[in-house]
Design an enzyme around this catalytic site. Structure first.
Site, PDB file in Angstrom:
ATOM      1  N   LYS A  27       0.878  -1.200   0.169  1.00  0.00           N
ATOM      2  CA  LYS A  27      -0.032   0.072   0.169  1.00  0.00           C
ATOM      3  C   LYS A  27       0.761   1.355   0.034  1.00  0.00           C
ATOM      4  O   LYS A  27       0.649   2.178  -0.801  1.00  0.00           O
ATOM      5  CB  LYS A  27      -0.924  -0.133   1.363  1.00  0.00           C
ATOM      6  CG  LYS A  27      -1.803   1.209   1.485  1.00  0.00           C
ATOM      7  CD  LYS A  27      -2.569   1.253   2.710  1.00  0.00           C
ATOM      8  CE  LYS A  27      -3.769   0.173   2.720  1.00  0.00           C
ATOM      9  NZ  LYS A  27      -5.061   0.485   1.900  1.00  0.00           N
ATOM     10  N   ARG A  97      -3.081   3.104   8.660  1.00  0.00           N
ATOM     11  CA  ARG A  97      -3.225   1.702   8.158  1.00  0.00           C
ATOM     12  C   ARG A  97      -1.964   0.766   8.300  1.00  0.00           C
ATOM     13  O   ARG A  97      -0.988   1.402   7.668  1.00  0.00           O
ATOM     14  CB  ARG A  97      -3.824   1.592   6.721  1.00  0.00           C
ATOM     15  CG  ARG A  97      -5.171   2.358   6.570  1.00  0.00           C
ATOM     16  CD  ARG A  97      -5.612   2.469   5.147  1.00  0.00           C
ATOM     17  NE  ARG A  97      -6.995   2.699   4.761  1.00  0.00           N
ATOM     18  CZ  ARG A  97      -7.143   4.047   4.384  1.00  0.00           C
ATOM     19  NH1 ARG A  97      -6.562   5.022   4.418  1.00  0.00           N
ATOM     20  NH2 ARG A  97      -8.505   4.397   4.257  1.00  0.00           N
ATOM     21  N   GLY A 106      -7.267  -8.584   6.642  1.00  0.00           N
ATOM     22  CA  GLY A 106      -7.910  -8.854   7.836  1.00  0.00           C
ATOM     23  C   GLY A 106      -7.071  -8.933   8.977  1.00  0.00           C
ATOM     24  O   GLY A 106      -7.321  -9.502   9.957  1.00  0.00           O
ATOM     25  N   MET A 108      -5.383  -6.517  10.235  1.00  0.00           N
ATOM     26  CA  MET A 108      -5.522  -5.352  11.249  1.00  0.00           C
ATOM     27  C   MET A 108      -6.478  -4.411  10.576  1.00  0.00           C
ATOM     28  O   MET A 108      -6.468  -4.068   9.384  1.00  0.00           O
ATOM     29  CB  MET A 108      -4.286  -4.861  11.379  1.00  0.00           C
ATOM     30  CG  MET A 108      -4.035  -3.270  11.630  1.00  0.00           C
ATOM     31  SD  MET A 108      -3.955  -2.931  13.580  1.00  0.00           S
ATOM     32  CE  MET A 108      -4.100  -1.061  13.734  1.00  0.00           C
ATOM     33  N   ARG A 341      -5.828  -0.607  -7.183  1.00  0.00           N
ATOM     34  CA  ARG A 341      -5.171  -2.083  -7.085  1.00  0.00           C
ATOM     35  C   ARG A 341      -5.792  -2.650  -8.482  1.00  0.00           C
ATOM     36  O   ARG A 341      -6.738  -2.196  -9.014  1.00  0.00           O
ATOM     37  CB  ARG A 341      -5.559  -2.725  -5.725  1.00  0.00           C
ATOM     38  CG  ARG A 341      -7.146  -2.717  -5.613  1.00  0.00           C
ATOM     39  CD  ARG A 341      -7.464  -3.463  -4.487  1.00  0.00           C
ATOM     40  NE  ARG A 341      -8.706  -3.169  -4.156  1.00  0.00           N
ATOM     41  CZ  ARG A 341      -9.281  -3.474  -3.084  1.00  0.00           C
ATOM     42  NH1 ARG A 341      -8.830  -3.881  -1.783  1.00  0.00           N
ATOM     43  NH2 ARG A 341     -10.854  -3.451  -2.813  1.00  0.00           N
ATOM     44  N   HIS A 459     -20.055 -24.925   1.647  1.00  0.00           N
ATOM     45  CA  HIS A 459     -19.606 -26.322   1.431  1.00  0.00           C
ATOM     46  C   HIS A 459     -20.110 -26.541  -0.127  1.00  0.00           C
ATOM     47  O   HIS A 459     -19.461 -26.971  -1.137  1.00  0.00           O
ATOM     48  CB  HIS A 459     -20.377 -27.310   2.076  1.00  0.00           C
ATOM     49  CG  HIS A 459     -20.099 -28.781   1.637  1.00  0.00           C
ATOM     50  ND1 HIS A 459     -21.026 -29.429   0.778  1.00  0.00           N
ATOM     51  CD2 HIS A 459     -19.124 -29.571   2.085  1.00  0.00           C
ATOM     52  CE1 HIS A 459     -20.329 -30.867   0.911  1.00  0.00           C
ATOM     53  NE2 HIS A 459     -19.431 -30.819   1.591  1.00  0.00           N
ATOM     54  N   SER A 811       4.735 -43.136 -15.790  1.00  0.00           N
ATOM     55  CA  SER A 811       3.447 -42.299 -15.673  1.00  0.00           C
ATOM     56  C   SER A 811       3.218 -42.352 -14.280  1.00  0.00           C
ATOM     57  O   SER A 811       2.679 -43.305 -13.858  1.00  0.00           O
ATOM     58  CB  SER A 811       2.416 -42.608 -16.715  1.00  0.00           C
ATOM     59  OG  SER A 811       1.300 -41.847 -16.674  1.00  0.00           O
ATOM     60  N   CYS A 878      -0.494 -39.017 -15.211  1.00  0.00           N
ATOM     61  CA  CYS A 878      -2.086 -39.391 -15.655  1.00  0.00           C
ATOM     62  C   CYS A 878      -3.117 -39.509 -14.401  1.00  0.00           C
ATOM     63  O   CYS A 878      -4.199 -39.650 -14.574  1.00  0.00           O
ATOM     64  CB  CYS A 878      -2.073 -40.517 -16.446  1.00  0.00           C
ATOM     65  SG  CYS A 878      -1.741 -42.101 -15.400  1.00  0.00           S
ATOM     66  N   TYR A 898       5.234 -34.632 -19.658  1.00  0.00           N
ATOM     67  CA  TYR A 898       3.970 -34.227 -20.203  1.00  0.00           C
ATOM     68  C   TYR A 898       3.212 -34.624 -18.774  1.00  0.00           C
ATOM     69  O   TYR A 898       3.501 -35.253 -18.121  1.00  0.00           O
ATOM     70  CB  TYR A 898       3.445 -35.080 -21.304  1.00  0.00           C
ATOM     71  CG  TYR A 898       3.293 -36.609 -20.932  1.00  0.00           C
ATOM     72  CD1 TYR A 898       1.939 -36.904 -20.594  1.00  0.00           C
ATOM     73  CD2 TYR A 898       4.341 -37.373 -21.387  1.00  0.00           C
ATOM     74  CE1 TYR A 898       1.986 -38.326 -20.366  1.00  0.00           C
ATOM     75  CE2 TYR A 898       4.088 -38.795 -21.223  1.00  0.00           C
ATOM     76  CZ  TYR A 898       3.046 -39.164 -20.758  1.00  0.00           C
ATOM     77  OH  TYR A 898       2.759 -40.537 -20.349  1.00  0.00           O
TER      78      TYR A 898
END
Lengths: 922, 922
Positions: A27, A97, A106, A108, A341, A459, A811, A878, A898
């Site tokens: 900030k 701040r 969160g 402060m 931001r 959930h 794999s 895989c 891969y």
């Protein structure tokens, strides 16, 4: 030499800039940056993270220079603004701040209006011409300071405020007038005195000192320490403290506040987007008590501020080269910017903007690729509700757009019903008050999920996003009665089986049928829309092209059918990384053949063993063997041509791309019915007694089937089954090669834990392949097949060097490796894994995103050992992790060749693979 | 310089000796050694392993010097014996045998009588004065040479021999006279010609060259290569070839042959022991067609030879310092020794001899310790049939003594019946024609196993030895009819439920009750016999004393009850390494309390979660929670005093030794009944509906319970259960410490895979312990408890450094580590694991003896990482591998502090731990 602990930003001078995040926090660095480029930021200063570090390591003392530097900065500020800190006539008010180098939301809260007190209240009344404003500002400050800095219980203040409102018989804070607020302030003073033992501090320096210390202290509070542990944030020295002069959007009708985005955050369109409220503070816009106006209205309301905003939009995008989310305040007609931001965006917007910005010359291709959130990328391919269909349907209500995609189906009210109806071939929408872990099966069976309660992190929302299922959550207007099996919305009552449609992109819920369509991109891929007509497809295609240029990791698909293979190739798959042959046994009449085999297999095996061991009457046993062995061979001969045809069609769909075919893997009991009725039917069909079916099912029962008689263990017990499969692969390859199509079959032996298992199975496969070729009069290299193994047992990782000597490729089966490595049965872990994630034991569900520390260490070990033993070893993965962006990133770093994932995840993997390269190069 | 490829042994000179095993092989070195010390060994020579190496690496060519050196040695031999190789009048006959540095039994047969041919047959007839002998020798040679050297099918010869016997109407070879044998020889010649294309070679040099090459070739035949792979025999250059002059025990009544042991191989008593036959060859003694005489009879038959043998016994024991197994031949009254080797012995004999020989000054204590086969050591503690009881009982028959120990019980005929009867509290003997893998459950339930078929390596024998269950196998006189449920022996018929007794030490089977007693050592330990009256106990105690002096690895026991703990302490356990607390929940009324808890636990957990998450009406949910939470707490309060008392008694039995207590581990469903009747009874008992019991059982059902909701996952879900257990441990410790007894409780958190799990559980345990101490007004160090974890999940091994930072100790749970590391469910693996051992994939069952390559690598990794992170970390093992000698050896090498095993395995572990030290120092 004096160290600099305080960095000023303002018209007088600006000490910091965007590159100083480590010292000034995110900030602070940004405030300095914006000031530098001439934006109207309220001036102030940032106390460095080093000051915080000193404070933390010196028992709460400040560095010697700090107080002096703060006083000097305040004095610059006073001069710049013409106010005095603590001046009873013309007070300077400040905000305080926190702000670390990495965002820690969160940690402060903010302290606003610092510097206000009973002593300068009159001046504030006078200056603002608004006594209520002055009192409300004092009240807010007392509450914030008391709560955040001094730990006075929040609800003590709330209760006092409520009591005054109750006394007056009103409900809203705004209904209190200046007189009422004076009462509140008096009550607050009492509360403060009672809780802290001291009167509320009138001295603004005292207020500031305590506030700065509170921010410093917050760095080491348990919540913050835990947050850093969980997010693996290390090496930071502390938090910075931003002290900034206050501006007010609630000083009257000439003041206001708003939030805007430099482009449309949902579509990415290049339009100015946002909303504002006059005579309001930031929290009023968020709280939703008053409805904000679209930003375009500001042109009427205050043309000058609007034009300034438009200019600022330009400046910020040019400067930050990304879409910005801006908070602004207008104080007495003057525009201030409080924060800018990176703007949050949908994946559609992210894609459009990233490609647009490259075309605009704002960013390069690599930056564009990094701008797309790979973990959400497959929202682009989620099915959608047909737009015209939505117009004609009845909108029931609107909930949270918890998981993207459109779905339509019959309402059911329990997970069990969802599974049952789905088995009967019906599309269902599972409707629950809220879902719980027991509902997982039903959620997976449903087309979509609708809940009345719960937010974006409930959930239902989390699980649905994980599954890629559309979900509308927290549709609070719905009254869902699971016992009565009804949904009531106003007068309307829906019952079980009624059709609803949900739009997980918008949160809309419709009554009645709405057509569900493929997403626009999928429609183009399938040829339903010409590519030239889809702007979105054009952007997608451009971006994917860039991704493919950048990435080094191959991307294949897990596909068992020609149809899936074709779709995956359209999505850019470079081959099949996992073709599960067992799925082929479940189709049509094949199940019958295979069941026939299973019913005699154990008897055949046992008789053969006894004959080999020479125990008992050999001739008699050979005689007994004839019948079952005949059935066994007959079943294999029935299955052989069907398997061969499957492979042919997959090879054709791949058109020269490689195809990894896994030999039969699951335990045999999975192929038999477990209910009495099914067993009786099977017995009748096979012409055997129900008892003999039950006996076989019982004999095949396992306590822990995951670690039972499956994988290569089946091939070792029933080599003829593996032979049949290998023969089908090679004969199919011969057929398709003769058609002029290149075929690259890779035969994969599953569940190998010991090199000797692979040695035996490899010999069997090679001999079978050689025989098939020579039976056709073909040279051994007519089909260029290879033979490798899955690495999915922890032991295979520590023995990877020996195993590599028998394998052309590895794999990783990371699902099973996670199960056995962590000791979690995937089918059962739901009961505790969610708790584990909640308790912070695992950061993420290790079945969704690979557990890098643990299972990742197994992967790395196997790669290193395998390559050391055989440098040419080809290595892929895989497991389902192959389609998870974070996991793909890990697999790139681990040096795999891969990844392979489900067809719809292929673009995600391509993007994530490119991002991994870019990230590694930074 | 010429290399020496041939080493002569004889009167003229002896080139080799016992230290030259690498060059001359074991047999060659020993023949030279015996010759050197003056024993009457038939002279000969050994061709070195280097010659074999040259041959193998030079396309079957001999080193240039070899032929010349052989010819020179033969010429010395000819001179020494006064015979000529290939001399038609006075032929020198030879034997040719392989012999590598490490014994590889069965790699290659022996060729005897080499040098014989039609041309010198007459001379042989004349010299022996025994035409039949000469012809028989020729026949035997032709058969061996044809089969072993030239690969002529064995049964071709057998068929020819049979045809001549059939023609004459006789059954035994000995019934054929010289004329018959001439026919046989003629037939053999035809067979040889037909199969090889050449006539049988008359040239002895040709015979010798081919035989030597055949031995060389045998080094690289697939069987031998496989044998070396399997037995991990590396670094050898090839096999030596021993060429030795023939002596004959079958030349007439002045000749003979025998086998003897320098001490009694079954008891270890210092007496000369053995048997012999006159006019016979070695194979006749072994074949059992004629009954050999006890060696003492030889004193009458041939005093001179007997006295020579007695002197030889002395010489050999002094020289080899161990009990020897000697093969000798008397040719025309003259004694020859053909072989001496370490004599096989029972564990009783091994113990007695080892201690005796130390006292005699023959060997030192370390050698004595190495002489005891640790894997069989616990035969010393197997129960025995009472000797006087056996005298009074009816001996039914005698089978093979397949697994030691005595057992008595009711006859049952199926594994299912065995399990059922055993559950009903009856002692049973499982009687089967032969056993198969499906019988495992019944075998475990039975007191003993009796089979009619199968040898010492049959399924029944192997499994019974593995289980430590007494077994008599292959009692061929028994006719076992499983359908009729009868055993018939002659006229006697036994039926289901009739009592039999079996003696696994002797193979005896008795009808009727025979008292089963503790072994002599166990009786002394339990105080039933005074130590001074048991010679065996004295030897045992002496040996164990030596073992304890030598070993560095601690030995603890796995015990859940005071009784087991006491027994283990008598066996020398230095503490409890694993006290499984769940077993305590199965006793008496406790199950009821715990079931009560389980029936409400899930509901309590879910309600608490919802209250915490704030979803729904909190007050309403808190109200709903009251009932079940009350039951939950009540159940814990009922269990607490019982657990506390258990711990007190175990602490008292340990009297200051440490005690590792594992918190509840198994999944909760194991505590509930799974049959309908049991569920209904439980419902009635608890006063709930049967449905609610069924619902709980269903909710707790898991697909792979091994990897389900168990171990520390239970503690994390139901912290109060762990709290109750820890409180019981600490309060019990307080009580016992106050009695003046030292208590060292070690609280063990099971199934940890992630350091965070341990961090949370450790905090809970520590806080609970601290509270218990402070509640008692005691200082925190009043009980010196520690908190550690089991390492049994593969992930825990790769993360052992992080986990160590939260642990005072590690204890490897190698059972589960093997299950998850190898991906074998122990309950299910029986189906394929036997095949795996048979196929040579695993050398041994990895659940019986630790898989050093794979699981051992996990152990080593965890030890290294754990100790690096915390050098003071105490590390033990509490899986069943702790009582397996080979595994103990590995754990010593891996640097563990202790092993823990079942009480009866403690002495085995003490011995194996000592042997590991000695072995490592060699």
């Amino acid at each position: 030499m004096t160290e600099q602990f305080v960095y000023y930003f303002g018209k007088t001078r600006t000490d910091g800039g965007r590159d100083m995040r480590a010292l000034l926090g995110g900030k602070g660095a940004n405030l300095a940056e914006m000031t530098s480029i001439g934006l109207p930021v309220p001036p102030g200063f940032t106390i460095t993270t080093e000051a915080c570090d000193f404070y933390s390591t010196h028992d709460g003392r400040w560095p010697q220079e700090l107080e002096d530097q703060i006083r000097k900065s305040i004095s610059v500020l006073e001069k710049e603004l013409g106010r005095g800190f603590g001046d009873v006539h013309n007070p300077l008010l400040l905000s305080v701040r926190s702000g670390a180098a990495v965002s820690m939301p969160g940690m402060m809260d903010t302290v606003l209006n610092l510097g206000i007190s009973m002593e300068n209240l009159d001046a504030l009344k006078r200056m603002s011409g608004n006594p209520r404003f002055a009192l409300d500002s004092l009240r807010r400050f007392m509450q914030m300071f008391g709560d955040v800095v001094m730990g006075v219980p929040h609800h003590d203040f709330e209760r006092a405020l409520e009591s005054v409102k109750a006394g007056k018989g009103v409900k809203l804070d705004t209904e209190l007038d200046a007189g009422d607020l004076e009462k509140v302030v008096a009550l607050y003073q009492d509360i403060y005195l009672k809780q802290t033992g001291s009167p509320f501090p009138a001295d603004p320096w005292e207020q500031l000192r305590l506030s700065i210390n509170a921010v410093f202290d917050s760095w080491n509070n348990p919540r913050a320490v835990r947050y850093r542990e969980l997010n693996d944030i290390r090496g930071l020295r502390g938090t910075a403290v931003n002290v900034q002069s206050m501006v007010f959007g609630n000083m009257g009708e000439g003041s206001g506040t708003g939030v805007c985005f430099t482009r449309d955050p949902s579509t990415g369109a290049d339009v100015f987007y946002g909303e504002y409220l006059m005579n309001a503070q930031g929290e009023d816009v968020v709280a939703g008590i008053r409805t904000p106006h679209p930003i375009s209205d500001l042109a009427q309301e205050n043309r000058k501020a609007y034009d300034e905003l438009i200019a600022m939009r330009e400046t910020l995008e040019r400067h930050y080269r990304d879409m910005q989310d801006i908070e602004f305040t207008i104080q007495d007609g003057e525009l201030f910017i409080l924060q800018t931001r990176r703007g949050e965006r949908t994946v559609f917007a992210a894609l459009n903007m990233a490609v647009d910005m490259v075309e605009e010359g704002l960013i390069d291709k690599e930056t564009a690729l990094m701008r797309i959130p790979a973990q959400n990328f497959n929202q682009l391919f989620a099915s959608i509700l047909d737009a015209s269909g939505k117009k004609g349907a009845k909108l029931l209500t609107r909930g949270l757009n918890a998981s993207p995609g459109g779905a339509c189906g019959a309402v059911v009210f329990s997970a069990g019903d969802a599974e049952e109806w789905a088995r009967a071939g019906k599309d269902v929408i599972l409707c629950r008050q809220e879902t719980s872990p027991e509902d997982i099966g039903g959620m997976a069976a449903a087309r979509g999920i609708l809940t009345a309660r719960g937010g974006m992190t409930s959930h239902a929302a989390v699980v649905a996003r994980g599954m890629g299922a559309p979900c509308v959550a927290g549709a609070g207007e719905l009254v869902i009665d699971s016992d009565a099996k009804t949904i009531t919305v106003g007068d309307l009552v829906l019952r079980e089986g009624d059709i609803v449609a949900i739009d997980g992109f918008t949160g809309e819920v419709f009554a009645g049928e709405v057509k569900v369509r493929d997403s626009e991109i999928v429609q183009v891929l399938k040829g339903a829309i010409p590519a030239s007509e889809s702007v979105l497809y054009g952007k997608y295609s451009t971006l994917m092209g860039w991704a493919d240029q950048v990435r080094t990791l191959g991307v294949r698909t897990n596909a068992d059918t020609p149809k899936d293979t074709e779709m995956a190739v359209l999505f850019g798959a470079e081959g099949v990384g996992l073709c599960r042959t067992e799925h082929m046994f479940f189709e049509g009449g094949r199940t019958k053949s295979f069941r026939k085999l299973i019913l005699v297999a154990e008897r055949v095996k046992r008789l053969r063993e006894r004959i080999r061991a020479g125990s008992g009457d050999t001739a008699e046993m050979e005689n007994q063997l004839k019948g079952p062995e005949g059935i066994y061979r007959e079943a294999l001969e029935e299955l052989y041509p069907l398997q061969k045809r499957d492979f042919e069609n997959i090879f054709r769909a791949l058109n020269g791309r490689p195809c990894t075919i896994r030999l039969l893997d699951p335990p045999l009991h999975e192929f038999l019915p477990h209910d009495r009725k099914g067993q009786e039917e099977l017995a009748a069909e096979m012409g055997v007694s129900p008892t003999s079916v039950v006996d076989t099912v019982n004999a095949l029962h396992e306590f822990n089937p995951m670690m039972g008689h499956r994988g290569c263990r089946l091939g070792l017990s029933y080599p003829e089954v593996s032979e049949m499969q290998v023969r089908a692969v090679i004969e199919a390859a011969i057929t398709v090669v003769r058609e002029g199509v290149k075929v690259v079959p890779e035969i994969m032996i599953p569940l190998v834990g010991h090199d000797e298992e692979l040695r035996i199975m490899r010999r069997l496969a090679r001999e079978t392949a050689e025989k098939a070729l020579s039976d056709n009069g073909l040279p051994p290299d007519f089909v260029s097949y290879s033979i490798g193994t899955m690495i999915e047992i922890p032991r295979a990782c520590v023995m990877a060097d020996r195993i590599a000597s028998e394998a052309d490729f590895f794999s990783f089966g990371t699902n099973d490796l996670t199960q056995m490595g962590c000791g979690f049965s995937r089918d059962d872990a739901g009961k505790f894994l969610e708790d584990y994630v909640r308790m912070g034991i695992y950061e993420k569900d290790p079945f969704q995103s690979i557990d890098e520390d643990g299972i990742g260490a197994f992967v790395t070990m196997a790669v290193q050992k395998g390559r050391r033993a055989k440098p040419s070893l080809k290595i892929g993965v895989c497991g389902e992790h192959g389609g998870d962006a974070a996991s793909v990133n890990f697999f790139h770093r681990a040096g795999l060749d891969y990844v392979s994932c489900s067809p719809y995840r292929v673009p995600v993997a391509r993007l994530a693979a490119a991002q991994a390269v870019i990230e590694a190069g930074r």
